[in-house]
Design an enzyme around this catalytic site. Structure first.
Site, PDB file in Angstrom:
ATOM      1  N   GLY A  38       0.816  -1.201   0.000  1.00 38.02           N
ATOM      2  CA  GLY A  38       0.000   0.000   0.000  1.00 38.02           C
ATOM      3  C   GLY A  38       0.851   1.253   0.000  1.00 38.02           C
ATOM      4  N   THR A  39       0.227   2.373  -0.365  1.00 39.00           N
ATOM      5  CA  THR A  39       0.848   3.697  -0.273  1.00 39.00           C
ATOM      6  C   THR A  39       1.735   4.009  -1.483  1.00 39.00           C
ATOM      7  OG1 THR A  39       0.875   3.645   2.134  1.00 39.00           O
ATOM      8  CG2 THR A  39       2.350   5.191   1.098  1.00 39.00           C
ATOM      9  N   THR A  40       1.744   5.280  -1.820  1.00 37.80           N
ATOM     10  CA  THR A  40       2.755   5.830  -2.733  1.00 37.80           C
ATOM     11  C   THR A  40       3.260   7.119  -2.109  1.00 37.80           C
ATOM     12  OG1 THR A  40       1.592   4.945  -4.670  1.00 37.80           O
ATOM     13  CG2 THR A  40       3.240   6.647  -5.061  1.00 37.80           C
ATOM     14  N   LYS A  82       0.121  10.902   5.675  1.00 34.18           N
ATOM     15  CA  LYS A  82       1.368  10.167   5.483  1.00 34.18           C
ATOM     16  C   LYS A  82       2.579  11.072   5.326  1.00 34.18           C
ATOM     17  CE  LYS A  82      -1.246   6.554   3.108  1.00 34.18           C
ATOM     18  NZ  LYS A  82      -1.367   5.742   1.870  1.00 34.18           N
ATOM     19  N   SER A 130       3.824   0.632  -2.770  1.00 35.26           N
ATOM     20  CA  SER A 130       3.390  -0.252  -3.856  1.00 35.26           C
ATOM     21  C   SER A 130       3.171   0.475  -5.167  1.00 35.26           C
ATOM     22  CB  SER A 130       2.110  -0.976  -3.444  1.00 35.26           C
ATOM     23  OG  SER A 130       1.105  -0.046  -3.077  1.00 35.26           O
TER      24      SER A 130
END
Length: 253
Positions: free
Chosen positions: A55-57, A88, A185
């Site tokens: 997860g996350t960019t 984030k 990801s």
């Protein structure tokens, strides 16, 4: 009268043929305490390995006059979208910020430790903490927990007396300084934009639309990234500033 059978003369264990291998070994004694500790450590390492690219960019870019950091806002638990407006990117001090990917609880604990130490450094030394020192501090925290690793992949970026810097850190404390970098990801998609558009003489105003294209491309192609995005700008003159919702809407359109 027949003589009684001598029970000690021969073994009553039936004779077994020995022309085949017997695949059996005596069990090795192990401490149940050590077993549980080892299994817990193994489980933790599997969790960390699985979380980093699920997860996350996050994206960081160094410019001539500052640093640009951006993240998506989707938080996931496996295939479940746990939160659509997760934060984030965090301000550490007026000149430095940190982005997070991985296990949220671990990351937030490191953010608070870095904030406290940055404030102590400013109080003791009467100047802001250098970006490299902040990255080294987080690196030491991660490395000290390497046998029970913290599931954090972080970017630490900011501006100090030597200019703009971004450091990428993995869960075991490895530290690399980069000119542009992406984690999470969605990073393979984001790198497609960054590799083709970034150049040495970029300024913050020019880099911001490029970073927007990189994060929106990742959000479109990576199911674990999405919903919205945050952009933080750090410059020598203005320090840390997050773009407002109105500014982001104008940038998109």
């Amino acid at each position: 009268m027949p003589e009684p059978e001598n029970v000690f003369k021969q073994s009553r264990v039936p004779h077994l043929p020995t022309d085949f291998p017997i695949a059996w070994k005596a069990p090795i004694g192990r401490s149940s305490h050590n077993d549980s500790e080892g299994q817990e450590m193994l489980d933790r390492r599997k969790l960390v390995k699985g979380q980093i690219l699920k997860g996350t960019t996050t994206i960081g870019v160094v410019c001539k006059d500052g640093v640009v950091l951006t993240t998506d806002t989707r938080a996931t638990m496996g295939s479940f979208v746990a939160h659509k407006r997760a934060k984030k990117v965090y301000r550490i001090d007026h000149h430095i910020a940190m982005t997070i990917a991985g296990v949220v609880g671990d990351a937030q604990a490191i953010v608070e430790m870095l904030r406290a130490n940055a404030a102590l450094y400013r109080f003791d030394m009467a100047r802001p903490i250098p970006i490299s020192s902040a990255a080294r501090l987080v690196s030491n925290i991660l490395f000290s927990a390497r046998y029970y690793p913290l599931g954090v992949q972080a970017l630490i970026g900011g501006v100090d007396d030597s200019g703009g810097h971004i450091f990428a850190l993995d869960p075991l404390g490895s530290t690399m300084e980069e000119k542009f970098v992406s984690t999470g990801s969605g990073s393979p998609v984001a790198y497609g934009v960054l590799e083709s558009e970034w150049h040495d003489n970029m300024v913050v105003k020019e880099a911001t639309p490029m970073v927007l294209r990189a994060i929106t491309s990742a959000m479109k192609r990576d199911s674990a990234s999405g919903d919205s995005f945050d952009i933080a700008l750090i410059t020598k003159d203005n320090g840390y500033r997050e773009m407002s919702e109105d500014e982001k809407k104008m940038l998109v359109h």
